[in-house]
Design a protein around this motif. Sequence first.
Motif, short mmCIF file in Angstrom:
data_model
loop_
_atom_site.label_atom_id
_atom_site.label_comp_id
_atom_site.label_asym_id
_atom_site.label_seq_id
_atom_site.Cartn_x
_atom_site.Cartn_y
_atom_site.Cartn_z
N THR A 247 -20.10 43.71 -63.56
CA THR A 247 -20.96 42.66 -64.10
C THR A 247 -21.40 41.72 -62.98
OG1 THR A 247 -21.12 40.90 -65.76
CG2 THR A 247 -19.00 41.14 -64.67
N ASN A 248 -22.67 41.32 -63.02
CA ASN A 248 -23.26 40.50 -61.98
C ASN A 248 -23.11 41.15 -60.60
OD1 ASN A 248 -24.69 38.18 -61.15
ND2 ASN A 248 -22.81 37.13 -60.56
N ALA A 249 -23.22 42.48 -60.59
CA ALA A 249 -23.07 43.27 -59.35
C ALA A 249 -21.74 42.97 -58.66
CB ALA A 249 -24.24 43.00 -58.40
N GLY A 250 -20.71 42.71 -59.47
CA GLY A 250 -19.37 42.44 -58.94
C GLY A 250 -19.22 41.08 -58.30
N GLN A 251 -20.25 40.24 -58.37
CA GLN A 251 -20.23 38.94 -57.70
C GLN A 251 -19.68 37.87 -58.64
OE1 GLN A 251 -24.14 39.14 -54.94
NE2 GLN A 251 -24.45 39.59 -57.09
N SER A 252 -18.46 38.07 -59.05
CA SER A 252 -17.77 37.14 -59.93
C SER A 252 -16.36 36.96 -59.41
CB SER A 252 -17.73 37.67 -61.37
OG SER A 252 -16.93 36.85 -62.18
N CYS A 253 -15.90 35.71 -59.38
CA CYS A 253 -14.55 35.46 -58.87
C CYS A 253 -13.49 36.11 -59.75
CB CYS A 253 -14.30 33.96 -58.76
SG CYS A 253 -14.57 33.05 -60.29
N SER A 254 -13.82 36.36 -61.02
CA SER A 254 -12.85 36.98 -61.92
C SER A 254 -13.21 38.43 -62.24
CB SER A 254 -12.73 36.17 -63.21
OG SER A 254 -13.99 36.01 -63.83
N ALA A 255 -13.99 39.07 -61.38
CA ALA A 255 -14.28 40.49 -61.56
C ALA A 255 -13.03 41.32 -61.36
CB ALA A 255 -15.36 40.93 -60.56
N VAL A 256 -12.98 42.48 -61.98
CA VAL A 256 -11.89 43.43 -61.74
C VAL A 256 -12.07 44.01 -60.35
CG1 VAL A 256 -10.81 45.60 -62.44
CG2 VAL A 256 -11.62 43.98 -64.19
N GLU A 257 -11.15 43.69 -59.45
CA GLU A 257 -11.25 44.19 -58.07
C GLU A 257 -10.13 45.15 -57.71
OE1 GLU A 257 -12.46 42.18 -54.74
OE2 GLU A 257 -13.90 40.86 -55.73
N ARG A 258 -9.18 45.34 -58.64
CA ARG A 258 -8.11 46.32 -58.42
C ARG A 258 -7.77 46.94 -59.76
NH1 ARG A 258 -3.20 43.51 -56.52
NH2 ARG A 258 -4.07 41.71 -57.63
#
Length: 501
Positions: A247-258
């Motif tokens: 979401t938002n091209a991953g540009q979110s502080c609470s994006a799933v990164e792991r």
Amino acid sequence: MNSKVDAPELALAKAAFDAARAGFEIYSNLTTEERVAELSKLKETILTNRSMIIERVMKDVGKCRTDALIAEILGTVDWINWLEKNAARLLRPEKVKTPITLLGKQSLLLHEPLGVVLIICPWNYPFHNAITGIVAAIATGNAVVYKPSEHAPCTGLIEKVLACSPVLQGLVQVVYGDGRLGAALIDEQPAKVFFTGSGSTGSKIMAQASKDLIPVELELGGKDPMIVFADAPVSRSVAGALWGAFTNAGQSCSAVERLLVQDTLHDAFVDELVKEAGKIVVCPDDSGDADIGRMTVGFQRDKVIEHVQQALDSGARLRFGQVPTRDSLIVQPIILDQVTPQMLVWKDETFGPVLPVMKFSSEAQAIREANATSYGLCASVFTSDRERGLRVARAMDVGGVSINNVNMSEGNPGLPFGGAKKSGFGKLRGPEGLLGFTRSKAVLIDKATPKIEANWYPYTQGKFSRFEHFINALYRPRRFQLLAIAWHGFRLESFSQKPRE
């Protein structure tokens, strides 16, 4: 933040704070209800002008149309709606129970405004982040100086919606500039700094503010884990992982990164993840039929390139997407497996459409891997076992957890949003976040009588003895305790009215 501050920045910062302080004085007598009424005008303005706001955000930031509608409009008006229903109740003076040792007195807790607060926001959610902080500050009685990121300032947009209310125009000053202006604004001694952005900038802000003991609240980056147990519903978990990561091209502080997937499910899950990722539509400037827009800034795309290339060079496998090129901000979703904890893509915030996947075997290992980071913003847990979901949620070193969902602990405006560890401190939204824009004042009210307080002078041996009896009656369990408290309290009170022996 750039520590070198030039004259233009100093002049702009002073003018902004002079105007905000004047507005604070003019409107300081408004009630909470009157302030919220102005916010209601703002809500209606946002709803009426949402197409204009969406177009502007799409142009400046590169979001897809639906993402702009949901993230920038829905989340914003939902917060204002919550303030309309709850702000007056939460901000009114609270009666606090007075202990028996202070019999006859009343206690109040007042929630008072701080003054002029400084709000600095990033470029990834330029409208939502700005309005969320601004309206909380206004509802609680403050004035605001607001500085957006120089990378996507959406110049004039916030002022345009605030024009619905002369009160809001008087209370909010919007200024534009880079880190040098930010430093100049802090030098103007705001009552508090509310910063959302990167950890490196947050650290500089905190260091500068500390010199003058200016309080700060920091909402910084994240490296949010999503844990999928073998009993989780696969289709929902896959859909949640894709949306949470991209979401938002991953540009979110609470994006799933792991993404941590239980070993017995891992291979089939990643296969399904890859299949569904192939259906995602990437297209900026869409008409509502794209899933992802473009990335916003080149330096963030370059970090994606660095992280992905380093992971591939270290043995990760590219399951979907490709290493981005430096000539475009359109970045296709990327899925990596065979990832190890030493890779940048697993340990550092990427802030782009990249989803690294790792397997785990036990609940304890999943928790250990999820917590093995310096960040602690949010997390997600997918499982059919409700008790396990709650157990894992409690064990996570984060500020918010979504069980069988992603990014939804921040979706409820009644819940506080904020992190732990290097993801910052302080909260936005919810009662805790609202009260973060206030200063608590304790008030005790007594009667105007000629009586002398028992704890006042003179101190004598007789008073000391009576205090000991009174304390024993209060805190040592015994038969007829209330009667003993009343008796020794009366004796102490009577003795205290006498002159020194």
